[in-house]
Design a protein around this motif. Sequence first.
Motif, PDB file in Angstrom:
ATOM      1  N   ASP A  82     -25.844 -35.008  49.873  1.00  0.00           N
ATOM      2  CA  ASP A  82     -26.420 -35.361  48.529  1.00  0.00           C
ATOM      3  C   ASP A  82     -26.387 -37.104  48.482  1.00  0.00           C
ATOM      4  O   ASP A  82     -25.768 -37.629  49.103  1.00  0.00           O
ATOM      5  CB  ASP A  82     -25.529 -34.938  47.334  1.00  0.00           C
ATOM      6  CG  ASP A  82     -25.472 -33.471  47.300  1.00  0.00           C
ATOM      7  OD1 ASP A  82     -26.539 -32.722  47.286  1.00  0.00           O
ATOM      8  OD2 ASP A  82     -24.271 -32.872  47.214  1.00  0.00           O
ATOM      9  N   ARG A  85     -23.265 -38.862  46.832  1.00  0.00           N
ATOM     10  CA  ARG A  85     -22.030 -37.924  46.999  1.00  0.00           C
ATOM     11  C   ARG A  85     -20.926 -38.873  46.924  1.00  0.00           C
ATOM     12  O   ARG A  85     -20.988 -39.889  47.380  1.00  0.00           O
ATOM     13  CB  ARG A  85     -22.315 -37.340  48.483  1.00  0.00           C
ATOM     14  CG  ARG A  85     -21.364 -36.202  48.687  1.00  0.00           C
ATOM     15  CD  ARG A  85     -21.496 -35.705  50.009  1.00  0.00           C
ATOM     16  NE  ARG A  85     -20.492 -34.440  50.030  1.00  0.00           N
ATOM     17  CZ  ARG A  85     -20.599 -33.560  51.268  1.00  0.00           C
ATOM     18  NH1 ARG A  85     -21.520 -34.021  52.113  1.00  0.00           N
ATOM     19  NH2 ARG A  85     -19.996 -32.595  51.303  1.00  0.00           N
ATOM     20  N   ALA A  87     -19.608 -40.643  44.398  1.00  0.00           N
ATOM     21  CA  ALA A  87     -20.435 -41.828  43.935  1.00  0.00           C
ATOM     22  C   ALA A  87     -19.260 -43.054  43.833  1.00  0.00           C
ATOM     23  O   ALA A  87     -19.863 -44.010  44.027  1.00  0.00           O
ATOM     24  CB  ALA A  87     -20.784 -41.346  42.660  1.00  0.00           C
ATOM     25  N   GLU A 119     -29.532 -38.824  53.062  1.00  0.00           N
ATOM     26  CA  GLU A 119     -29.026 -39.206  51.745  1.00  0.00           C
ATOM     27  C   GLU A 119     -28.037 -40.219  51.618  1.00  0.00           C
ATOM     28  O   GLU A 119     -28.015 -41.106  50.659  1.00  0.00           O
ATOM     29  CB  GLU A 119     -28.639 -37.860  50.830  1.00  0.00           C
ATOM     30  CG  GLU A 119     -29.991 -36.991  50.457  1.00  0.00           C
ATOM     31  CD  GLU A 119     -30.300 -35.957  51.664  1.00  0.00           C
ATOM     32  OE1 GLU A 119     -30.153 -36.325  52.790  1.00  0.00           O
ATOM     33  OE2 GLU A 119     -30.624 -34.744  51.400  1.00  0.00           O
ATOM     34  N   THR A 123     -28.758 -44.024  49.933  1.00  0.00           N
ATOM     35  CA  THR A 123     -27.856 -44.332  48.661  1.00  0.00           C
ATOM     36  C   THR A 123     -27.388 -45.538  48.893  1.00  0.00           C
ATOM     37  O   THR A 123     -27.285 -46.610  48.142  1.00  0.00           O
ATOM     38  CB  THR A 123     -26.617 -43.340  48.456  1.00  0.00           C
ATOM     39  OG1 THR A 123     -27.407 -41.929  48.523  1.00  0.00           O
ATOM     40  CG2 THR A 123     -26.141 -43.591  47.194  1.00  0.00           C
ATOM     41  N   ILE A 166     -31.524 -34.046  42.233  1.00  0.00           N
ATOM     42  CA  ILE A 166     -30.781 -33.985  41.053  1.00  0.00           C
ATOM     43  C   ILE A 166     -29.756 -34.863  40.794  1.00  0.00           C
ATOM     44  O   ILE A 166     -29.684 -35.277  39.757  1.00  0.00           O
ATOM     45  CB  ILE A 166     -29.946 -32.578  41.233  1.00  0.00           C
ATOM     46  CG1 ILE A 166     -31.130 -31.334  41.136  1.00  0.00           C
ATOM     47  CG2 ILE A 166     -28.833 -32.239  40.225  1.00  0.00           C
ATOM     48  CD1 ILE A 166     -30.469 -30.189  41.612  1.00  0.00           C
ATOM     49  N   ASP A 167     -29.222 -35.592  41.844  1.00  0.00           N
ATOM     50  CA  ASP A 167     -28.269 -36.516  41.600  1.00  0.00           C
ATOM     51  C   ASP A 167     -28.526 -38.000  41.710  1.00  0.00           C
ATOM     52  O   ASP A 167     -28.012 -39.070  41.673  1.00  0.00           O
ATOM     53  CB  ASP A 167     -27.212 -36.272  42.716  1.00  0.00           C
ATOM     54  CG  ASP A 167     -26.438 -35.194  42.740  1.00  0.00           C
ATOM     55  OD1 ASP A 167     -26.139 -34.666  41.352  1.00  0.00           O
ATOM     56  OD2 ASP A 167     -26.385 -34.344  43.562  1.00  0.00           O
TER      57      ASP A 167
END
Length: 281
Positions: A82, A85, A87, A119, A123, A166-167
């Motif tokens: 994600d 993920r 975080a 992802e 990130t 979504i995140d």
Amino acid sequence: MDGTTTDRLSREDFLRLSAFITTNFGIKLPEHKVVLLQSRLLKRVRLNGFTNFADYTNFIFSAQGLQERNKLIDYVSTNKTDFFREAKHFDFLAQQIPSMLSKSYSHLKVWSAGCSSGEEPYTIAMTLEELKKTYTGFDYGILGTDISSRILQKASKAVYGMDQMIDVPDYYQKTYFDKGKTNKGAMAFQIKSRLRNKTTFKRLNLMDEFSSLPHHFDFIFCRNVLIYFDFHTQKQILSKFLNKLKPDGILFIGHAESTLGMNLPLTQLMPSVYRKATYIE
Ligand SMILES: C[S@@+](CC[C@H](N)C(=O)[O-])C[C@H]1O[C@@H](n2cnc3c(N)ncnc32)[C@H](O)[C@@H]1O
């Protein structure tokens, strides 16, 4: 053969396959995973034109089965990932940058090992881009590696659907993604090219030597990968990461993973985050 077949993967064939998978990809497959492996391979048996698992297994281990053998990883590993993920790791990464820069680092090198569909490295890129707004003097490069060529193609394209967004907070969606539509009319988000240009992807099996990697890293992320390996393999891979970290470099592993009992030169900074310890004799 169809989905309703009564054919079963025999214990003998399961053991041949699981031994191959553990030796070559590191992933442990204890005997209770027989039903899982059987269901993951069912489609492959049919697609390769076989009517039972025994013939498919013999094919896998024949000279003609080389391609299928190499693809096995895609049917046994999970690529779940994600954006943002776990975080806290990215907050921690951001906190480290000022002190890294004060040691006159100007080009940070980050490795996301077992990066799946991208992802995680993206990130990291978004986190570092935000910091570049305050600390103008630095730049970065990210290497994403994975054993699966199929998943790396997805990572390079960097196109994600609504479900994967979504995140991602609104601000990041607007700042770091181009919005568009797929051929089928579904909403799609692509990481902006300036972030993609700082990220390279390469196939790498963590069971192999890391000598093909050109340099040492300030940060290595290897999260939610080691959990599939046994203790001995985890320790071997972590030792190889240590050789690829710069002095003072930082290693992130998954929250469910641990270095307990490995006796490696690592200093814990927070749960699942370690600094390479440099011993002076
Ligand atoms: C669960 S995903 C984790 C993705 C990401 N690091 C995260 O935490 O969200 C695990 C990834 O490890 C990769 N992997 C499994 N075995 C590997 C191996 N031997 N070498 C390199 N990558 C491997 C899989 O292909 C998969 O993409």
